[in-house]
Design a protein around this motif. Structure first.
Motif, PDB file in Angstrom:
ATOM      1  N   UNK A   1     -74.006  42.123 -24.019  1.00  0.00           N
ATOM      2  CA  UNK A   1     -73.034  41.226 -23.395  1.00  0.00           C
ATOM      3  C   UNK A   1     -73.203  41.198 -21.876  1.00  0.00           C
ATOM      4  N   UNK A   2     -73.453  42.342 -21.275  1.00  0.00           N
ATOM      5  CA  UNK A   2     -73.661  42.374 -19.823  1.00  0.00           C
ATOM      6  C   UNK A   2     -74.976  41.701 -19.446  1.00  0.00           C
ATOM      7  N   UNK A   3     -76.009  41.933 -20.248  1.00  0.00           N
ATOM      8  CA  UNK A   3     -77.305  41.315 -19.982  1.00  0.00           C
ATOM      9  C   UNK A   3     -77.215  39.794 -20.024  1.00  0.00           C
ATOM     10  N   UNK A   4     -76.469  39.257 -20.949  1.00  0.00           N
ATOM     11  CA  UNK A   4     -76.322  37.806 -21.039  1.00  0.00           C
ATOM     12  C   UNK A   4     -75.814  37.236 -19.724  1.00  0.00           C
ATOM     13  N   UNK A   5     -74.846  37.915 -19.108  1.00  0.00           N
ATOM     14  CA  UNK A   5     -74.304  37.449 -17.825  1.00  0.00           C
ATOM     15  C   UNK A   5     -75.357  37.572 -16.728  1.00  0.00           C
ATOM     16  N   UNK A   6     -76.078  38.678 -16.719  1.00  0.00           N
ATOM     17  CA  UNK A   6     -77.111  38.890 -15.704  1.00  0.00           C
ATOM     18  C   UNK A   6     -78.207  37.836 -15.800  1.00  0.00           C
ATOM     19  N   UNK A   7     -78.652  37.561 -17.016  1.00  0.00           N
ATOM     20  CA  UNK A   7     -79.718  36.580 -17.234  1.00  0.00           C
ATOM     21  C   UNK A   7     -79.248  35.193 -16.814  1.00  0.00           C
ATOM     22  N   UNK A   8     -78.024  34.847 -17.196  1.00  0.00           N
ATOM     23  CA  UNK A   8     -77.471  33.539 -16.856  1.00  0.00           C
ATOM     24  C   UNK A   8     -77.421  33.344 -15.342  1.00  0.00           C
ATOM     25  N   UNK A   9     -77.065  34.402 -14.624  1.00  0.00           N
ATOM     26  CA  UNK A   9     -77.001  34.317 -13.171  1.00  0.00           C
ATOM     27  C   UNK A   9     -78.384  34.024 -12.581  1.00  0.00           C
TER      28      UNK A   9
END
Length: 327
Positions: A310-318
């Protein structure tokens, strides 16, 4: 014979990394680039009695283009380092633009080179590099990676320390996920040879692997972050790439990559619902030849995996959003 370019070579990671590469018999030519001091670092290294030739370049007179010309491997360690109170996300505001500008020149000058990203936050800077290369129609998913080897090094080191074992290198512990905090997932249950950890020691080792960078930042009191150990880890990863380029078989390292472009990766990405993830990867002469699945997880690791994804998804999206906005 291999030419390696280090971007950010005068920095606290780039300088010791360049020293290690100069000492390697696998490197024929070493090209250094930075906004300051790179020619001086190159002259300094050229006094070392190993055969590889070292050159250094500054931004003036197309220095970046000259540094990259003919490179087989490009290692990017440029950017600012963390300071006390900073997270890897805080670094994003500065380092995102640095990565994008450097990768644009890579796309133009040495589009077939391996591109290895050390600059944090890797969870976001690697997607920036990928999207930039895609925009220039030169993205090869088998050759573009985020360097997460330090997490692997830390895992074996910290288990060795907590169990008072003789040699950390004798322990093989997969570390998957991302390269910051809770996105880092050491699979202690898959350690070879197997080790017995109490829940307390398991939790302590996991936390240290995830947040080991913080203890260095605090101990250096604002003077730097994880630099020497990161240089060592970066050297280990570059060495693995060089060995694979030299036709050594079964070269496997964990690395953060764009999964859908690598054999075996599409299935992992679909299972995890995220396109970027660090997994064990096998390398050949032309780059990644296989991404290996996570394997059986303990209940403890399964819970941590959900948090990491879940945290990675936000990082990648950024990272993707930044890249697309700037291209």
């Amino acid at each position: 014979m291999p030419k390696v370019a280090v971007l950010g070579a005068a920095g606290q990671i780039g300088s010791p990394l360049s020293l290690l590469l100069k000492m390697s018999p696998l490197v024929t030519e070493l090209s250094l680039y930075d906004i300051v001091h790179a020619p001086g670092v190159a002259i300094d290294l050229n006094h070392i009695d190993t055969p590889s030739k070292v050159t250094g370049f500054l931004p003036d007179n197309d220095g970046l283009k000259k540094a990259l010309a003919g490179a087989d491997i490009v290692v990017i360690s440029a950017g600012i380092a963390r300071k006390p109170g900073m997270t890897r996300d805080d670094l994003f505001k500065v380092n995102a633009g640095v990565i994008q500008n450097l990768v644009i020149e890579i796309a133009k000058t040495c589009p077939n080179a391996f591109v290895l990203i050390i600059t944090n936050p890797v969870n976001s800077t690697l997607p920036i590099a990928v999207e930039t290369l895609k925009k220039h129609n030169v993205f090869n998913p088998a050759k573009v990676f985020g360097v997460t080897t330090l997490d692997v090094v830390r895992a074996s080191t910290f288990v060795q320390q907590v169990l008072d074992l003789p040699d950390p290198k004798a322990l093989k512990i997969p570390v998957v996920g991302g390269h910051s905090g809770a996105t880092i997932l050491p699979l202690l249950s898959q350690c070879v040879p197997a080790v017995k950890l109490t829940e307390e020691k398991r939790d302590a080792v996991t936390y240290r692997v995830q947040f080991g960078g913080d203890e260095i930042v605090q101990a250096k009191a604002g003077a730097g972050s994880a630099t020497t150990c990161m240089a060592y880890a970066g050297f280990r990863f570059v060495s693995s790439i060089l060995k694979a380029m030299g036709s050594e078989s079964k070269v496997i390292e964990e690395t953060y990559l764009y999964l859908p472009g690598v054999p075996g990766g599409k299935e992992i990405a679909a299972e995890l619902s995220v396109d970027y993830f660090a997994v064990p990867v096998e390398f050949g002469r032309a780059g990644a030849v296989k991404a290996y699945p996570l394997g059986p997880l303990s209940g403890y690791e399964t819970k941590l995996l959900k948090v990491a994804v879940e945290e990675l998804k936000r990082n990648v999206s950024k990272g993707v959003s930044f890249a697309l906005a700037g291209l």
